[in-house]
Scaffold this motif. Structure first.
Motif, PDB file in Angstrom:
ATOM      1  N   THR A  44      -8.748  15.288  34.202  1.00 17.41           N
ATOM      2  CA  THR A  44      -8.157  16.373  33.495  1.00 17.41           C
ATOM      3  C   THR A  44      -9.467  17.237  33.369  1.00 17.41           C
ATOM      4  O   THR A  44      -9.243  18.400  33.433  1.00 17.41           O
ATOM      5  CB  THR A  44      -7.630  15.850  32.434  1.00 17.41           C
ATOM      6  N   ALA A  45     -10.579  16.701  32.764  1.00 20.14           N
ATOM      7  CA  ALA A  45     -11.640  17.618  32.479  1.00 20.14           C
ATOM      8  C   ALA A  45     -12.109  18.200  33.572  1.00 20.14           C
ATOM      9  O   ALA A  45     -12.711  19.256  33.466  1.00 20.14           O
ATOM     10  CB  ALA A  45     -12.812  16.695  32.245  1.00 20.14           C
ATOM     11  N   GLY A  46     -11.998  17.691  34.915  1.00 20.64           N
ATOM     12  CA  GLY A  46     -12.758  18.428  36.070  1.00 20.64           C
ATOM     13  C   GLY A  46     -11.756  19.558  36.467  1.00 20.64           C
ATOM     14  O   GLY A  46     -12.485  20.659  36.725  1.00 20.64           O
ATOM     15  N   ALA A  47     -10.347  19.383  36.364  1.00 16.61           N
ATOM     16  CA  ALA A  47      -9.439  20.325  36.687  1.00 16.61           C
ATOM     17  C   ALA A  47      -9.708  21.659  35.511  1.00 16.61           C
ATOM     18  O   ALA A  47      -9.666  22.902  36.026  1.00 16.61           O
ATOM     19  CB  ALA A  47      -7.976  19.727  36.520  1.00 16.61           C
ATOM     20  N   ILE A  48      -9.974  21.351  34.387  1.00 22.25           N
ATOM     21  CA  ILE A  48      -9.994  22.153  33.380  1.00 22.25           C
ATOM     22  C   ILE A  48     -11.356  23.090  33.381  1.00 22.25           C
ATOM     23  O   ILE A  48     -11.306  24.207  33.268  1.00 22.25           O
ATOM     24  CB  ILE A  48      -9.963  21.663  31.817  1.00 22.25           C
ATOM     25  N   GLN A  49     -12.347  22.524  33.791  1.00 21.44           N
ATOM     26  CA  GLN A  49     -13.520  22.996  34.146  1.00 21.44           C
ATOM     27  C   GLN A  49     -13.409  23.985  35.424  1.00 21.44           C
ATOM     28  O   GLN A  49     -14.115  25.286  35.351  1.00 21.44           O
ATOM     29  CB  GLN A  49     -14.604  21.988  34.410  1.00 21.44           C
ATOM     30  N   ILE A  50     -12.696  23.529  36.301  1.00 22.04           N
ATOM     31  CA  ILE A  50     -12.695  24.418  37.687  1.00 22.04           C
ATOM     32  C   ILE A  50     -11.946  25.499  37.007  1.00 22.04           C
ATOM     33  O   ILE A  50     -12.169  26.771  37.668  1.00 22.04           O
ATOM     34  CB  ILE A  50     -11.996  23.424  38.826  1.00 22.04           C
ATOM     35  N   TRP A  51     -10.735  25.445  36.697  1.00 17.66           N
ATOM     36  CA  TRP A  51      -9.924  26.703  36.358  1.00 17.66           C
ATOM     37  C   TRP A  51     -10.692  27.681  35.287  1.00 17.66           C
ATOM     38  O   TRP A  51     -10.354  28.863  35.384  1.00 17.66           O
ATOM     39  CB  TRP A  51      -8.600  26.369  35.730  1.00 17.66           C
ATOM     40  N   GLU A  52     -11.177  27.025  34.366  1.00 16.27           N
ATOM     41  CA  GLU A  52     -12.107  27.854  33.613  1.00 16.27           C
ATOM     42  C   GLU A  52     -13.128  28.688  34.064  1.00 16.27           C
ATOM     43  O   GLU A  52     -13.190  30.020  33.737  1.00 16.27           O
ATOM     44  CB  GLU A  52     -12.717  27.146  32.489  1.00 16.27           C
TER      45      GLU A  52
ATOM     46  N   ALA B 283      -7.967  22.766  41.590  1.00 11.18           N
ATOM     47  CA  ALA B 283      -7.689  22.318  40.337  1.00 11.18           C
ATOM     48  C   ALA B 283      -6.474  21.357  40.167  1.00 11.18           C
ATOM     49  O   ALA B 283      -6.267  20.393  39.391  1.00 11.18           O
ATOM     50  CB  ALA B 283      -7.441  23.477  39.259  1.00 11.18           C
ATOM     51  N   VAL B 284      -5.394  21.744  41.051  1.00 17.82           N
ATOM     52  CA  VAL B 284      -4.010  21.006  41.000  1.00 17.82           C
ATOM     53  C   VAL B 284      -4.492  19.678  41.450  1.00 17.82           C
ATOM     54  O   VAL B 284      -3.955  18.665  41.140  1.00 17.82           O
ATOM     55  CB  VAL B 284      -2.933  21.658  41.755  1.00 17.82           C
ATOM     56  N   VAL B 285      -5.217  19.413  42.600  1.00 17.78           N
ATOM     57  CA  VAL B 285      -5.604  18.344  43.242  1.00 17.78           C
ATOM     58  C   VAL B 285      -6.388  17.423  42.018  1.00 17.78           C
ATOM     59  O   VAL B 285      -6.062  16.130  42.172  1.00 17.78           O
ATOM     60  CB  VAL B 285      -6.276  18.333  44.560  1.00 17.78           C
TER      61      VAL B 285
ATOM     62  N   TYR C 198      -2.501  28.510  34.939  1.00 14.78           N
ATOM     63  CA  TYR C 198      -3.333  27.512  34.152  1.00 14.78           C
ATOM     64  C   TYR C 198      -2.468  26.637  33.027  1.00 14.78           C
ATOM     65  O   TYR C 198      -2.694  25.405  33.168  1.00 14.78           O
ATOM     66  CB  TYR C 198      -4.473  28.382  33.550  1.00 14.78           C
ATOM     67  N   THR C 199      -1.604  27.353  32.558  1.00 16.14           N
ATOM     68  CA  THR C 199      -0.778  26.762  31.398  1.00 16.14           C
ATOM     69  C   THR C 199       0.203  25.894  32.095  1.00 16.14           C
ATOM     70  O   THR C 199       0.627  24.731  31.646  1.00 16.14           O
ATOM     71  CB  THR C 199      -0.166  27.875  30.634  1.00 16.14           C
ATOM     72  N   ALA C 200       0.757  26.350  33.082  1.00 17.57           N
ATOM     73  CA  ALA C 200       1.529  25.500  33.882  1.00 17.57           C
ATOM     74  C   ALA C 200       0.850  24.025  34.441  1.00 17.57           C
ATOM     75  O   ALA C 200       1.506  23.001  34.469  1.00 17.57           O
ATOM     76  CB  ALA C 200       2.256  25.966  35.441  1.00 17.57           C
ATOM     77  N   LEU C 201      -0.327  24.255  34.876  1.00 16.52           N
ATOM     78  CA  LEU C 201      -1.215  22.961  35.167  1.00 16.52           C
ATOM     79  C   LEU C 201      -1.241  22.304  33.943  1.00 16.52           C
ATOM     80  O   LEU C 201      -1.058  21.053  34.082  1.00 16.52           O
ATOM     81  CB  LEU C 201      -2.246  23.333  35.807  1.00 16.52           C
TER      82      LEU C 201
END
Length: 506
Positions: A88-96, A78-80, A112-115
């Motif tokens: 951004t959408a991909g990172a949010i989807q992965i962490w969710e 998610a960080v990458v 998650y909030t830090a990202l």
């Protein structure tokens, strides 16, 4: 090329380590990191490859790893996607997808909030804080504290008030639950009958009730007796230390300055981060963070309990400066052996006048130095050399309460204050027990028996010899072993001369 070879090695390792989750986690992270570095080197040419590799790593983690290992891979991927690939959408989807399994764990929501905060997704971050406040069960106070700190930096007054209300409401609920539990433990059984007021009854009624057995003799209230009053002066509550430096412990040895900078970036401006290291350069697991203001240090203390690299940090105000003392001697250790007196004066003379320098053990270098300044303020300035590199080695400096004796090169404790003490009590001198035993032994020696003595020595004493017309006893001389030896030899000679006499005669 090398990308294909790396994929083949990863497939073989994944097959061999399928039953070893800990080792497989390291392999997945290493393979993902290789594709990420390849994309950084090649750019758009490898963008599709790195996206495919990261999604494959996420799929393998969900299938083969435990929950903790899967969240590590989720965080990396998610960080990458969010910070580097700018998706951004991909990172949010992965962490969710990871939070569906760890919704009650505070560490996942804090990451998650830090990202989201780092990629400027403010609305998504605020929504994540609201969801976490109602989902987390292990450390809800950490979520509330992080939410308040984030709203102070990024939100409006109304949004900050919402976070503060949530924090106060949770604290009130917790206090209410603790009070109810304490009340349940201390609750006593209430009496079934109301107490009888004997003052309102006639003496005859009380006597009749006592004879009937309906009432016992009233107990005397001992509380009316005089009680000695004890006055306790309660001191004012201690204020938090006014230090701009925080002390961080329980750090993982792999944590470096960039990770700490990212953690404390929301607290305020950071002047310096110091990570003490050992002689081989490895981290000692502690850190000192200097902030530009006391407010920043106070906010940093609020992050106590935050997890980095699977370790929960302990963050406190640093008492090092307050407890440093007022000595005028500086102690330097882990210094290079080539740093002698001239070199030490050259390095530390910029902080003040140096009066004495002690190298190692009486002049032999062993990596330790004592430097005595003319004023204690020079030591305060010289403490800035802590963790500085001198001749290729990272030295550590501390204030010392010892002073250097210029006569023999030894160290003595510095006297802070002269305190008058009463002279020690002089106890009466007692006669040693050994002298008493010796006197008793001499007395017993005089009373010992003479032992076995030959009969010739036990003969009667010769008569007194008259000398010069006066009678007197001649004192008998004390016999020695030589006298006994001569006596025995004489007896043997006398027996030998008489042998054979009279034999052969009729």
């Amino acid at each position: 090329g090398e990308v294909g070879e790396a994929d083949q090695v990863f497939d073989r390792c994944r097959t061999m380590l399928a039953t070893q989750p800990a080792a497989l986690l390291q392999v997945i992270l290493a393979w993902s990191g290789f594709h990420f570095r390849t994309w950084q080197r090649l750019g758009a040419q490898h963008r599709a490859g790195v996206e495919t590799a990261l999604r494959e790593a996420l799929r393998y983690a969900q299938e083969l790893l435990d929950l903790e290992g899967m969240m590590n891979v989720v965080e990396f991927v998610a960080v990458v996607f969010g910070r580097h690939l700018e998706e951004t959408a991909g990172a949010i989807q992965i962490w969710e997808s990871g939070l569906k399994l760890t919704s009650k764990d505070a560490s996942g929501w804090l990451g998650y909030t830090a990202l989201l905060s780092s990629i400027d997704a403010e609305e998504e971050c605020r929504s994540a804080f609201r969801r976490a406040a109602h989902s987390v069960r292990d450390r809800p106070a950490a979520i509330d504290q992080a939410w308040v700190l984030w709203e102070r930096e990024n939100g409006s007054l109304s949004q900050l008030a919402e976070a503060c209300d949530q924090q106060r409401a949770r604290a009130a609920r917790q206090a209410e639950e603790e009070a109810s539990q304490a009340g349940a433990c201390k609750r006593k059984r209430e009496p079934n009958e109301a107490p009888i007021d004997f003052a309102a009854l006639d003496p005859e009624q009380v006597k009749a009730m006592r004879q009937a057995g309906n009432v016992k003799r009233p107990k005397i209230d001992k509380s009316e007796k005089k009680i000695k009053t004890v006055v306790v002066e309660q001191s004012e509550p201690k204020k938090p230390p006014s230090s701009k430096t925080v002390f961080v412990t329980n750090l993982d040895f792999t944590v470096a300055e960039p990770q700490l900078t990212e953690l404390f970036a929301t607290c305020g401006d950071i002047d310096e981060i110091r990570l003490p290291r050992g002689q081989r350069g490895q981290s000692k697991g502690i850190a000192f963070v200097d902030f530009a203001s006391e407010e920043g240090a106070q906010k940093a203390v609020g992050l106590d309990g935050t997890e980095i690299a699977k370790r929960r940090l302990k963050i406190r105000h640093s008492k090092k400066a307050a407890e440093a003392g007022t000595g005028s001697t500086l102690f330097v250790y882990n210094a290079p052996l080539s740093l002698l007196e001239d070199g030490a004066r050259q390095v530390f003379s910029k902080f003040g006048d140096i009066t004495k320098v002690l190298i190692g053990n009486r002049g032999r270098p062993n990596g330790k130095l004592y430097i005595e300044f003319g004023e204690s303020s020079a030591v305060d300035a010289a403490l800035s050399m802590d963790n500085a590199t001198v001749d290729g080695k990272q030295v550590a400096v501390r204030r010392s309460n010892k002073s250097i004796n210029s006569d023999d090169g030894t160290l003595t404790e510095q006297q802070q204050e002269a305190v008058s003490q009463p002279p020690p009590k002089q106890e009466p001198e007692k006669k040693p027990a050994r002298a008493a035993k010796r006197a008793f032994g001499q007395q017993m020696e005089l009373s010992k028996p003479t032992g076995m003595v030959p009969r010739s020595l036990k003969a009667a004493k010769p008569a007194a010899v008259q000398t010069d017309g006066a009678a007197g006893d001649k004192p008998e001389s004390k016999k020695t072993q030589a006298d006994f030896r001569k006596l025995l030899e004489r007896k043997k000679e006398g027996k030998g001369k008489g042998k054979g006499k009279g034999k052969g005669k009729g």
